[in-house]
Design an enzyme around this catalytic site. Structure first.
Site, short mmCIF file in Angstrom:
data_model
loop_
_atom_site.label_atom_id
_atom_site.label_comp_id
_atom_site.label_asym_id
_atom_site.label_seq_id
_atom_site.Cartn_x
_atom_site.Cartn_y
_atom_site.Cartn_z
N HIS A 96 58.92 17.56 12.42
CA HIS A 96 58.03 16.77 11.57
C HIS A 96 56.79 16.44 12.39
O HIS A 96 56.78 16.59 13.61
CB HIS A 96 58.70 15.50 11.07
N ASP A 217 80.99 14.02 15.38
CA ASP A 217 81.51 14.06 16.75
C ASP A 217 81.86 12.65 17.22
O ASP A 217 80.99 11.78 17.28
CB ASP A 217 80.46 14.67 17.68
N SER A 232 64.66 13.89 17.18
CA SER A 232 63.91 14.76 16.28
C SER A 232 63.60 16.08 16.97
O SER A 232 63.07 16.10 18.08
CB SER A 232 62.60 14.11 15.85
#
Length: 281
Positions: A96, A217, A232
């Site tokens: 992004h 997890d 990110s």
């Protein structure tokens, strides 16, 4: 307020100060302090429209001229490089764009560097309170940033990565179900953690939110609470293929978040390379 009187608005991009290209916030500060109260001509880019305004500084109580402006000329933070393309020497990260913290708009990029960071800890995510990675920037530049795009940040490596080659999955090859993310949360470096792809959005959706992922997890959930800021760009691997990258965390459910298709990022990189070829010819 001088800025309001001149018609300036939050998010305006100052491109010229007294007909000189604007390159730093210090340049603006110097122009105001040396103005003597005379008007300063500013050329402004507002949502792609160019206009000119006259800013008249006023004398403050400390005897210096002020303009009533907060000017930002740089940004820095921890994010993850998603993949390298050694054939072109380019890399892609984040998934992004880097946005202005106040306006939410993608920040224009003049130049920048990707530098090595030592991730040495994190603040754990909890419902309503996203955590974040903590780290220290080094002086070692890995590459130059060229583009800040809604599909991520892109640039060139200074030297070949030497990383493992992995195929990029087509959107049609991405399936619901088990996958893994590769991310760094401490001094142990990049590690694989189990996730599930729980939703895939239609191809017609052009945003960077192509999938919803859920961290399963137990180690990652215990340590970080799920996804934290700084993850990110973390690669998502499924069936030994790169299928996407983590982009956003759900604030109220940090074990879940959005992800972008890796193919979408690769297409963006290819379009940048094509533009370079067109310019060269």
């Amino acid at each position: 307020d001088p800025a309001i009187a001149a018609g300036l608005k939050c998010g305006d991009i100052i491109t010229h100060i007294n007909d000189i290209p604007a390159t730093s916030s210090q340049q603006m500060t110097d122009a105001v302090e040396k103005s003597g109260g005379n008007g300063i001509r500013l050329k402004i880019d507002r949502n792609g429209e160019i206009t000119e305004v006259n800013l008249v500084p006023v004398m403050s109580v400390n005897g210096k001229y002020k303009a009533g402006l907060w000017v930002r000329d740089s940004s820095a933070g921890i994010g993850t490089v998603t993949f390298y393309d050694d054939s072109s020497g380019m890399f892609a990260g984040l998934g992004h764009g880097v946005c202005d913290v106040d306006t939410g708009k993608i920040m224009p990029l003049n130049n920048g560097e990707a530098v090595r960071a030592r991730v040495n800890g994190f603040y754990k995510s909890s419902a309503g309170n996203p955590g974040e990675l903590c780290g220290i920037f080094s002086d070692m530049a890995l590459g130059n940033l060229r583009v800040n795009h809604e599909m991520g940040v892109y640039g060139e490596l200074l030297q070949p990565s030497g990383a493992k080659v992995i195929p990029v999955a087509l959107e049609s090859e991405v399936k619901l179900g088990k996958a893994q993310i590769i991310t760094t949360i401490d001094d142990n470096g990049p590690q694989y953690y189990d996730i599930e792809i729980t939703k895939i959005y239609p191809t017609s959706d052009l945003s960077a939110r192509n999938m919803i992922i859920k961290v399963t997890d137990p180690v990652l959930l215990e340590k970080t609470g799920g996804i934290v800021q700084g993850m990110s760009g973390s690669p998502i691997v499924q069936n030994s293929m790169l299928v996407g990258a983590v982009t956003h965390v759900f604030v109220n459910a940090p074990d879940q978040g959005y992800a972008i298709f890796a193919e979408r990022m690769l297409e963006t990189m290819d379009s940048l390379k094509s533009n370079d070829i067109a310019k060269a010819s």
